[in-house]
Design a protein around this motif. Structure first.
Motif, short mmCIF file in Angstrom:
data_model
loop_
_atom_site.label_atom_id
_atom_site.label_comp_id
_atom_site.label_asym_id
_atom_site.label_seq_id
_atom_site.Cartn_x
_atom_site.Cartn_y
_atom_site.Cartn_z
N ILE A 1 0.88 -1.17 0.00
CA ILE A 1 0.00 0.00 0.00
C ILE A 1 0.91 1.22 0.00
O ILE A 1 1.62 1.49 0.97
N GLN A 2 0.92 1.90 -1.14
CA GLN A 2 1.88 2.99 -1.40
C GLN A 2 1.25 4.35 -1.11
O GLN A 2 0.10 4.59 -1.45
N PHE A 3 2.05 5.24 -0.52
CA PHE A 3 1.60 6.59 -0.21
C PHE A 3 2.63 7.62 -0.66
O PHE A 3 3.83 7.41 -0.48
N ALA A 4 2.15 8.72 -1.21
CA ALA A 4 2.95 9.92 -1.45
C ALA A 4 2.10 11.07 -0.90
O ALA A 4 1.02 11.36 -1.43
N LEU A 5 2.55 11.68 0.20
CA LEU A 5 1.73 12.64 0.93
C LEU A 5 2.45 13.96 1.15
O LEU A 5 3.62 13.97 1.53
N ASN A 6 1.73 15.04 0.97
CA ASN A 6 2.22 16.36 1.33
C ASN A 6 1.84 16.58 2.79
O ASN A 6 0.72 16.99 3.11
N LEU A 7 2.75 16.28 3.69
CA LEU A 7 2.46 16.29 5.12
C LEU A 7 2.12 17.69 5.65
O LEU A 7 1.34 17.82 6.58
N ALA A 8 2.68 18.72 5.04
CA ALA A 8 2.37 20.09 5.47
C ALA A 8 0.90 20.41 5.23
O ALA A 8 0.28 21.16 5.99
N GLU A 9 0.33 19.85 4.18
CA GLU A 9 -1.09 20.06 3.89
C GLU A 9 -1.99 19.17 4.74
O GLU A 9 -3.07 19.57 5.14
N LEU A 10 -1.54 17.95 5.01
CA LEU A 10 -2.37 16.99 5.73
C LEU A 10 -2.31 17.17 7.25
O LEU A 10 -3.26 16.83 7.96
N TYR A 11 -1.18 17.68 7.75
CA TYR A 11 -0.98 17.87 9.19
C TYR A 11 -0.46 19.28 9.47
O TYR A 11 0.64 19.45 10.00
N PRO A 12 -1.22 20.31 9.09
CA PRO A 12 -0.69 21.68 9.20
C PRO A 12 -0.38 22.13 10.62
O PRO A 12 0.60 22.84 10.83
#
Length: 166
Positions: free
Chosen positions: A84-95
């Motif tokens: 299960i692959q993820f590419a996440l913009n953490l600044a947007e998801l966990y501001p």
């Protein structure tokens, strides 16, 4: 829907309904592993007869897709390794956590793993791969690539399913 796709869709839908719902995150189901040059291109089937590359959409806050590995074991049912692959913009998801200077990678891991355990079981999770190494199999992805602002990781799982051949 049949076979392994039933199990994958069950989890895909659950993740989509419970993770980062106020953000622009695409949760693809099982991708097709198309051989391209020196690797594999993960492609999403778009009905009725088209495919799209899942790694090229960098306008989203994140993507998730399921990569079923080519060989499976059989013991009265199929046992399949699924990445299960993820590419996440953490600044947007966990501001708020990002603003506080926290390392948000662990928040993402914890949120995902908690939901997988809830839907598939604790035993289904077999590992975690952090960083660009998680995408090593894919065409054009090199260890030196900079995927900023995305954080890349993979949850390795094993799932069991049956095929009704009666």
């Amino acid at each position: 829907m049949k076979g392994i796709d039933v199990r994958i869709e069950e989890l895909r839908s659950f993740l989509e309904s419970n993770l980062w719902t106020s953000n622009d995150v695409t949760f693809y189901g099982r991708i097709f592993r198309q051989i391209k040059g020196d690797g594999i291109m993960p492609m999403n089937f778009v009905a009725p007869i088209d495919y799209q590359d899942v790694l090229t959409d960098d306008m989203k806050d994140g993507i998730c897709f399921f990569d079923v590995q080519p060989s499976e074991d059989y013991e009265n049912q199929f046992i399949s390794d699924v990445w299960i692959q993820f590419a996440l913009n953490l600044a947007e998801l966990y501001p708020t956590e990002t603003a506080a200077g926290e390392r948000t990678t662990e928040y993402a891991h914890e949120d995902v793993i908690k939901l997988i355990k809830k839907k598939w079981s604790v035993k289904s999770i077999t590992g975690l791969v952090r960083g660009i190494t998680a995408f090593d199999d894919y065409t054009g992805v090199k260890p030196t690539d900079d995927y900023q602002p995305f954080y890349i990781f993979r949850i390795n799982t094993t799932i069991k399913y049956k095929i009704n051949c009666e």
